[in-house]
Design a protein around this motif. Sequence first.
Motif, PDB file in Angstrom:
ATOM      1  N   SER A   1       0.840  -1.191   0.000  1.00  0.00           N
ATOM      2  CA  SER A   1       0.000   0.000   0.000  1.00  0.00           C
ATOM      3  C   SER A   1       0.879   1.248   0.000  1.00  0.00           C
ATOM      4  O   SER A   1       1.815   1.365   0.791  1.00  0.00           O
ATOM      5  CB  SER A   1      -0.906  -0.003   1.234  1.00  0.00           C
ATOM      6  N   GLY A   2       0.593   2.167  -0.913  1.00  0.00           N
ATOM      7  CA  GLY A   2       1.385   3.385  -1.037  1.00  0.00           C
ATOM      8  C   GLY A   2       2.445   3.321  -2.116  1.00  0.00           C
ATOM      9  O   GLY A   2       3.036   4.345  -2.461  1.00  0.00           O
ATOM     10  N   ASP A   3       2.698   2.128  -2.657  1.00  0.00           N
ATOM     11  CA  ASP A   3       3.680   2.007  -3.733  1.00  0.00           C
ATOM     12  C   ASP A   3       3.204   2.740  -4.984  1.00  0.00           C
ATOM     13  O   ASP A   3       2.000   2.820  -5.257  1.00  0.00           O
ATOM     14  CB  ASP A   3       3.916   0.536  -4.096  1.00  0.00           C
ATOM     15  N   ILE A   4       4.153   3.261  -5.736  1.00  0.00           N
ATOM     16  CA  ILE A   4       3.857   3.862  -7.034  1.00  0.00           C
ATOM     17  C   ILE A   4       4.019   2.779  -8.092  1.00  0.00           C
ATOM     18  O   ILE A   4       5.082   2.166  -8.212  1.00  0.00           O
ATOM     19  CB  ILE A   4       4.800   5.039  -7.332  1.00  0.00           C
ATOM     20  N   VAL A   5       2.957   2.534  -8.838  1.00  0.00           N
ATOM     21  CA  VAL A   5       2.945   1.463  -9.834  1.00  0.00           C
ATOM     22  C   VAL A   5       2.947   2.084 -11.232  1.00  0.00           C
ATOM     23  O   VAL A   5       2.081   2.894 -11.563  1.00  0.00           O
ATOM     24  CB  VAL A   5       1.710   0.561  -9.654  1.00  0.00           C
ATOM     25  N   ILE A   6       3.937   1.706 -12.028  1.00  0.00           N
ATOM     26  CA  ILE A   6       4.041   2.197 -13.400  1.00  0.00           C
ATOM     27  C   ILE A   6       3.440   1.158 -14.332  1.00  0.00           C
ATOM     28  O   ILE A   6       3.850  -0.007 -14.333  1.00  0.00           O
ATOM     29  CB  ILE A   6       5.507   2.458 -13.795  1.00  0.00           C
ATOM     30  N   GLY A   7       2.451   1.567 -15.104  1.00  0.00           N
ATOM     31  CA  GLY A   7       1.793   0.664 -16.037  1.00  0.00           C
ATOM     32  C   GLY A   7       2.030   1.063 -17.477  1.00  0.00           C
ATOM     33  O   GLY A   7       2.337   2.218 -17.781  1.00  0.00           O
ATOM     34  N   LYS A   8       1.895   0.095 -18.365  1.00  0.00           N
ATOM     35  CA  LYS A   8       1.928   0.347 -19.808  1.00  0.00           C
ATOM     36  C   LYS A   8       0.509   0.189 -20.336  1.00  0.00           C
ATOM     37  O   LYS A   8      -0.129  -0.843 -20.135  1.00  0.00           O
ATOM     38  CB  LYS A   8       2.858  -0.632 -20.517  1.00  0.00           C
TER      39      LYS A   8
END
Length: 200
Positions: free
Chosen positions: A129-136
């Motif tokens: 929780s709180g992580d920054i997730v980079i998506g394509k």
Amino acid sequence: MKKIHKTQEKLLDILKSNIDDPLTIRELATLVGEQSPGVIHHHLVQLEKKGYLKRNPNNPKDYTIIDSGEKLVVYINKYGIAQCGPNGLMIEDNVIDRIPIASSLLKFSSSEAFIVEARGDSMQPKIHSGDIVIGKKQNFAENNDIVICSYHDEVMIKQIRKTDNGFVLYSFNHEKYIPRLVEIEDLRIEGIVKNILHYD
């Protein structure tokens, strides 16, 4: 890099100084002292052709400044919060922030990248929780991909597998969360998780 027009030099300086709060073409025209937005658009196209600028064709306010031919930092749109368990918030349709990311973290075009903040514990220990997730951005996935997906009024981060009856959404926190079977027409894949930035 190729030499650029004085107006293009001024534009580039303005773009660099406002990269965290991008301006519209009309606003750029005002700052440059040019009445025609079409002229500004022409100079932006020329800057891109000469290798000084990379623009997202789908979002004129989304661009990357290229220094010495190498993109060191790119600004990625953040759309909201995706849940990894109960009480997560629904992702917003509009951009709520632009986050600077080292270009080395992306192995694909920055115009295809987006960011959500993880909320919840269902994807622990991989995603907290709180992580920054980079998506394509893409609307399909292979079995066992980790996806950012919309299901009814929820936006979730889950591992996905396709079955004859639909999709099965898996959590990594197996002790607390069981797999969920959803019908194909009820699920929309927003993108594939490509990187995770942990914050303690």
